[in-house]
Design a protein around this motif. Structure first.
Motif, PDB file in Angstrom:
ATOM      1  N   GLN A 613     -10.960  -1.246  -1.861  1.00 16.26           N
ATOM      2  CA  GLN A 613     -11.141  -1.092  -3.305  1.00 16.26           C
ATOM      3  C   GLN A 613     -12.542  -0.560  -3.573  1.00 16.26           C
ATOM      4  O   GLN A 613     -13.532  -1.128  -3.094  1.00 16.26           O
ATOM      5  CB  GLN A 613     -10.962  -2.445  -4.005  1.00 16.26           C
ATOM      6  CG  GLN A 613     -11.115  -2.411  -5.505  1.00 16.26           C
ATOM      7  CD  GLN A 613      -9.930  -1.766  -6.192  1.00 16.26           C
ATOM      8  OE1 GLN A 613      -8.816  -1.833  -5.697  1.00 16.26           O
ATOM      9  NE2 GLN A 613     -10.168  -1.127  -7.329  1.00 16.26           N
ATOM     10  N   ASN A 630      -4.464  -8.504  -2.550  1.00 15.41           N
ATOM     11  CA  ASN A 630      -3.648  -8.706  -3.733  1.00 15.41           C
ATOM     12  C   ASN A 630      -2.192  -8.630  -3.304  1.00 15.41           C
ATOM     13  O   ASN A 630      -1.884  -8.071  -2.250  1.00 15.41           O
ATOM     14  CB  ASN A 630      -3.956  -7.620  -4.782  1.00 15.41           C
ATOM     15  CG  ASN A 630      -3.502  -8.020  -6.175  1.00 15.41           C
ATOM     16  OD1 ASN A 630      -2.713  -8.953  -6.340  1.00 15.41           O
ATOM     17  ND2 ASN A 630      -3.977  -7.299  -7.180  1.00 15.41           N
ATOM     18  N   ASN A 631      -1.309  -9.181  -4.087  1.00 10.90           N
ATOM     19  CA  ASN A 631       0.100  -9.092  -3.746  1.00 10.90           C
ATOM     20  C   ASN A 631       0.618  -7.683  -4.012  1.00 10.90           C
ATOM     21  O   ASN A 631       0.134  -6.979  -4.906  1.00 10.90           O
ATOM     22  CB  ASN A 631       0.915 -10.107  -4.558  1.00 10.90           C
ATOM     23  CG  ASN A 631       0.537 -11.532  -4.213  1.00 10.90           C
ATOM     24  OD1 ASN A 631       0.002 -11.796  -3.138  1.00 10.90           O
ATOM     25  ND2 ASN A 631       0.809 -12.458  -5.124  1.00 10.90           N
ATOM     26  N   LYS A 663       3.631  -0.616  -4.832  1.00  9.11           N
ATOM     27  CA  LYS A 663       2.773  -1.011  -5.955  1.00  9.11           C
ATOM     28  C   LYS A 663       2.068  -2.331  -5.666  1.00  9.11           C
ATOM     29  O   LYS A 663       2.567  -3.173  -4.920  1.00  9.11           O
ATOM     30  CB  LYS A 663       3.610  -1.194  -7.233  1.00  9.11           C
ATOM     31  CG  LYS A 663       4.150   0.077  -7.847  1.00  9.11           C
ATOM     32  CD  LYS A 663       4.881  -0.241  -9.148  1.00  9.11           C
ATOM     33  CE  LYS A 663       5.359   1.020  -9.849  1.00  9.11           C
ATOM     34  NZ  LYS A 663       6.051   0.712 -11.131  1.00  9.11           N
ATOM     35  N   ARG A 664       0.897  -2.491  -6.258  1.00 11.63           N
ATOM     36  CA  ARG A 664       0.238  -3.791  -6.288  1.00 11.63           C
ATOM     37  C   ARG A 664       0.708  -4.554  -7.532  1.00 11.63           C
ATOM     38  O   ARG A 664       1.326  -3.985  -8.435  1.00 11.63           O
ATOM     39  CB  ARG A 664      -1.277  -3.630  -6.304  1.00 11.63           C
ATOM     40  CG  ARG A 664      -1.816  -3.002  -5.025  1.00 11.63           C
ATOM     41  CD  ARG A 664      -3.303  -3.316  -4.870  1.00 11.63           C
ATOM     42  NE  ARG A 664      -4.110  -2.679  -5.889  1.00 11.63           N
ATOM     43  CZ  ARG A 664      -4.652  -1.465  -5.764  1.00 11.63           C
ATOM     44  NH1 ARG A 664      -4.447  -0.774  -4.653  1.00 11.63           N
ATOM     45  NH2 ARG A 664      -5.390  -0.954  -6.729  1.00 11.63           N
ATOM     46  N   ASN A 665       0.376  -5.847  -7.570  1.00 14.90           N
ATOM     47  CA  ASN A 665       0.841  -6.680  -8.687  1.00 14.90           C
ATOM     48  C   ASN A 665       0.293  -6.232 -10.034  1.00 14.90           C
ATOM     49  O   ASN A 665       0.885  -6.507 -11.080  1.00 14.90           O
ATOM     50  CB  ASN A 665       0.464  -8.147  -8.449  1.00 14.90           C
ATOM     51  CG  ASN A 665       1.561  -8.879  -7.697  1.00 14.90           C
ATOM     52  OD1 ASN A 665       2.455  -8.248  -7.160  1.00 14.90           O
ATOM     53  ND2 ASN A 665       1.477 -10.198  -7.648  1.00 14.90           N
ATOM     54  N   ASN A 666      -0.878  -5.568 -10.034  1.00 19.73           N
ATOM     55  CA  ASN A 666      -1.449  -5.100 -11.292  1.00 19.73           C
ATOM     56  C   ASN A 666      -0.806  -3.807 -11.782  1.00 19.73           C
ATOM     57  O   ASN A 666      -1.242  -3.229 -12.784  1.00 19.73           O
ATOM     58  CB  ASN A 666      -2.960  -4.917 -11.163  1.00 19.73           C
ATOM     59  CG  ASN A 666      -3.329  -3.901 -10.079  1.00 19.73           C
ATOM     60  OD1 ASN A 666      -2.469  -3.218  -9.524  1.00 19.73           O
ATOM     61  ND2 ASN A 666      -4.616  -3.806  -9.780  1.00 19.73           N
ATOM     62  N   GLY A 667       0.214  -3.319 -11.093  1.00 19.71           N
ATOM     63  CA  GLY A 667       0.922  -2.112 -11.501  1.00 19.71           C
ATOM     64  C   GLY A 667       0.401  -0.838 -10.883  1.00 19.71           C
ATOM     65  O   GLY A 667       1.039   0.219 -11.019  1.00 19.71           O
ATOM     66  N   GLU A 668      -0.757  -0.882 -10.217  1.00 22.44           N
ATOM     67  CA  GLU A 668      -1.293   0.318  -9.570  1.00 22.44           C
ATOM     68  C   GLU A 668      -0.509   0.626  -8.299  1.00 22.44           C
ATOM     69  O   GLU A 668      -0.051  -0.268  -7.584  1.00 22.44           O
ATOM     70  CB  GLU A 668      -2.770   0.125  -9.241  1.00 22.44           C
ATOM     71  CG  GLU A 668      -3.676   0.019 -10.447  1.00 22.44           C
ATOM     72  CD  GLU A 668      -5.140  -0.057 -10.044  1.00 22.44           C
ATOM     73  OE1 GLU A 668      -5.425   0.021  -8.832  1.00 22.44           O
ATOM     74  OE2 GLU A 668      -5.990  -0.210 -10.944  1.00 22.44           O
ATOM     75  N   SER A 712      -2.512   6.146  -5.908  1.00 23.24           N
ATOM     76  CA  SER A 712      -3.474   5.099  -6.223  1.00 23.24           C
ATOM     77  C   SER A 712      -4.623   5.674  -7.039  1.00 23.24           C
ATOM     78  O   SER A 712      -4.745   6.901  -7.207  1.00 23.24           O
ATOM     79  CB  SER A 712      -4.004   4.470  -4.937  1.00 23.24           C
ATOM     80  OG  SER A 712      -4.858   5.370  -4.265  1.00 23.24           O
TER      81      SER A 712
END
Length: 780
Positions: A613, A630-631, A663-668, A712
């Motif tokens: 990140q 992150n999930n 995808k990550r849990n934040n939608g990205e 991403s």
């Protein structure tokens, strides 16, 4: 007392020692009643087999007592499989049904040695010869022809497998029956295996931690080595390949011989390639590479015991591209480049008891990875740079600095072991108990430290069982693993180069910060359960649920330095936890003699997914990236069909579509997720034994890759493109030898494009343009 114990032991094992059976029979064509010549009769659990003679007869010696699966296959016929009980069985006379479906092979990567149509878990299998026939330059290039499998590339010389969007340490590679360990965490670290001497590739798409432990969270690429010669036969082979785009060549020599019990084979090969040329006609500087490979094996087998000792030495010199500069067809890598020596020694032992067996594999690997970079000394000042040609200067640097003083040198030693006990079958149940482990040390010798000196130890214990009914098959199991990572601290030191010089540095030139010692243990319990149901004679369904885990690697835990090949400063996190995933796979298959279709769907949920990140900071002009968790979830699948209409059995129409979203849990969106693609192939194959060219083929293939807009936050989108390929070839006899000639072309229209999985994408560097390959193979 001692004599009595030895006498009792002898009486106990004597039925095992002297339990040996002879198995013979005849194979005929079900339609005509004529004998089938060159049909392959094979016992996968025993590794023994024979081929039918001109009258359809075969004979196999030294079969131990017990129940073993036999597989009978021949081109143009449906594969036959059955379980035979020895010593009750002594002969087999069967008829094979004609079929245009390609003959099935036994799946080795799953534990119960079944045909794909019988397997609870769907596994893709391809012969390497078939992948090479389609013009693959390297093994990592060839596997991209398998649906759901792609390659993360740096040019054509560096590639690593991507299975359904996951790669690097999330995909395990097995070769010679042991896991391949060659610093695979690095983006610029390639597969490091030559396709020569590899018979077939099997791909498990999904978590396989139950069978293989940590790092199999995304799947397994299982490489099967070539088989020994048939009993009492001697074979030799020579083949050469030429590749027009890289002006590359590859040659290989092989010899193998087998007696009744003792077997031997050896193969040597060499390949060299120049910088590849894009569709725009530019050569991508320093994508050149060369590879020397040697494989050998010696085996022994009788009715109670089988052993197989294999050795593989692979030496690669691979250029690390940075920009398009010198236009050259030289094959010696410029600075920066990698020099990699990889030794793999494996030993497999099988002991056959009356109704059970013991399988023990042990492997030792030594990976010596060096990276050489440009160093600027006073005698090579700016004045000299102005008056010398760019390539001449690079070659001078190579001679003076390259060989003696690697900037990075890491020695990775790995000891693997795998012990499995196959219990006696009870009713419909087959059960395997196993213990696996690994002891690994990483030691630094270069002036730069990418990851610290460290010791990694794995231990796992598992149990898996399979139960068969008329229409249902079930398979499941549990596994417990523990991994310990113990690394040494690294003191900070200043890089000897100035900031202005960083732009010219190699992949891992960096200013190292302090790295604290790591002493962590990671534990995990995982399980899998699956079912296969035969809905009708033509339609079957598979459902698999499995968990998997991956312990963080040393790079993720300890990084603290600038990586100029990726233009970023990476910082690890020693508090990272296991990645843990749960995947659901659903597969439907429909087939008859002239039509096949499949639909595969999956959903993969990953807890504590590790990724880089950006922090928004700069260190030494490089943006800072930190490893964090992150999930995440990945989902998608593959759809395919294969048509070979009657009576035109020589005609094949194939189509496959693959898609994956991450995808990550934040939608990205997750980075480096393959774009959706559709591949259509039209091919013809003729097997005319009476013709001079008795095995002929031709194909034309169009692969359409769609736009990848789901990217991403710190990667660029890529546009879609279409790649046209075609090829033809044949096999014919010359006196007592056979020759196979093939010609294939990839990207025939010379399309200029950028793959979303190319590490050269951020610099706007295109992938390889038109490439015509020619192969000639002699079978002696």
């Amino acid at each position: 007392m001692k004599s009595l114990l030895f006498s009792l032991l002898f009486l106990a094992v004597s039925p095992i020692i002297y339990a040996q059976n002879t198995f013979s029979g005849n194979i005929n064509n079900a339609e005509t009643g004529e004998p089938v010549f060159s049909a392959n009769i094979y016992f996968p659990e025993l590794g023994k087999g024979d081929m039918t003679d001109i009258d359809g007869n075969f004979s196999i010696q030294n079969i131990p007592n017990g129940k073993f699966k036999v597989v009978v296959s021949s081109v143009g016929f449906a594969t036959y499989s059955n379980e035979l009980d020895f010593p009750e069985t002594s002969s087999l006379n069967i008829t094979l049904e004609k079929s245009a479906i390609e003959m099935e092979e036994v799946i080795v990567s799953t534990p119960f040695h079944q045909l794909q149509s019988e397997n609870v878990m769907r596994v893709e299998r391809e012969n390497v010869e078939e992948l090479n026939r389609k013009g693959a330059i390297t093994l990592s290039d060839g596997i991209t022809q398998i649906a759901g499998v792609e390659s993360l590339t740096t040019g054509v010389g560096i590639g690593k497998p991507v299975i359904r969007g996951l790669s690097s340490n999330r995909v395990l590679v097995y070769t010679q029956g042991v896991r391949l360990e060659n610093q695979q965490y690095g983006d610029e670290h390639g597969l490091g295996i030559s396709s020569k001497g590899i018979e077939s590739v099997e791909v498990i798409k999904g978590p396989a931690s139950l069978l293989y432990g940590s790092d199999a969270i995304g799947g397994v690429l299982y490489l099967n080595p070539e088989r020994y010669a048939a009993e009492n036969e001697t074979n030799a082979e020579a083949d050469v390949n030429y590749f027009s785009n890289t002006q590359g060549y590859q040659g290989s020599l092989m010899a193998k011989t087998s007696g009744e019990k003792l077997k031997f084979l050896a193969r040597g090969s060499y390949a060299a390639h120049s910088d590849y040329e894009t569709g725009d006609g530019e050569r991508v500087t320093n994508t050149r590479f060369n590879e020397t490979d040697f494989k050998a094996g010696i085996g022994y087998q009788d009715a109670k015991f089988k052993t197989d000792l294999r050795y593989n030495f692979n030496k690669s010199n691979i250029g690390i591209p940075e920009e398009i500069g010198v236009q050259s067809t030289d094959k010696a890598p410029l600075l920066p480049y990698q020099e990699i020596d990889n030794h793999i020694l494996s030993l497999e032992n099988k002991i056959y008891f009356n109704k059970s067996s013991l399988d023990f594999k042990i492997g030792y690997q030594y990976n010596d990875r060096k990276e050489f970079e440009e160093h600027h000394h006073e005698e090579h000042g700016e004045e000299e740079h102005e008056h010398e040609g760019e390539e001449e200067h690079a070659e001078e640097e190579h001679e003076e600095e390259g060989v003696d003083h690697p900037a990075l040198e890491m020695h990775l030693e790995t000891l693997n072991y795998n012990l499995k006990y196959i219990l006696p079958r009870t009713g419909r149940f087959e059960t395997i108990l196993g213990v696996q482990g690994m002891h690994q040390t990483n030691t630094n010798y270069g002036e730069e430290i990418l990851i610290p000196d460290a010791t990694t130890t794995d231990f796992g214990v598992f149990a898996t069982t399979h139960v068969h009914f008329d229409k249902w098959d079930f398979q499941g199991g549990l596994r417990y693993d523990i991994r310990n990572i113990d690394s040494e601290a690294v003191e900070p030191h200043e890089d000897e180069h100035s900031e202005e010089e960083y732009a010219d540095e190699g992949e891992h030139a960096h200013e190292s910060g302090e790295i604290a010692a790591v002493d962590r243990s990671y534990k995990s319990i995982n399980g899998a359960i699956g079912a296969k149901y035969i809905i009708t004679d033509r339609l079957s369904a598979r459902l698999n649920l499995a968990t998997g885990f991956r312990a963080p690697n040393l790079s993720e835990l300890t990084s603290n330095g600038a990586h100029h090949g990726t233009n970023r400063y990476e910082i690890g996190d020693q508090t990272l936890e296991n990645e843990q995933n749960f995947q659901v796979d659903l597969s439907l298959e429909w087939r008859n003699k002239h039509f096949e279709a499949f639909v595969n769907g999956f959903h993969n949920s990953i807890s504590d997914y590790i990724y880089l990140q950006p922090t928004g900071e700069l260190i030494e002009v490089n943006p800072v990236f930190e490893y964090t968790q992150n999930n995440a979830e990945l989902y998608g699948g593959e759809i395919g069909l294969h048509i070979h209409p009657h009576p035109l059995d020589w005609l094949h129409l194939e189509s496959s579509f693959e898609t994956v979203t991450g995808k990550r849990n934040n939608g990205e969106y997750l980075p480096l997720i393959p774009a959706n693609s559709l591949t259509n192939t039209f091919r013809v194959e003729f097997e005319d034994v009476d013709e001079k060219i008795y095995s002929k083929y031709a194909f034309i293939r169009l692969k359409n890759v769609f736009d990848q807009n789901n990217v991403s936050a710190f990667e660029t989108r890529t546009g879609g493109y279409g790649l046209l390929g075609a090829g033809f070839g044949g096999q014919f006899a010359i006196n007592s030898t056979e020759m196979i000639i093939g010609v294939s072309g990839n990207n025939i229209l010379n399309k200029d494009y950028i793959s979303h999985l190319s590490r050269l994408k951020p610099d706007g560097i295109s992938n390889i343009g038109r490439n015509i390959s020619v192969s000639v193979r002699w079978l002696l």
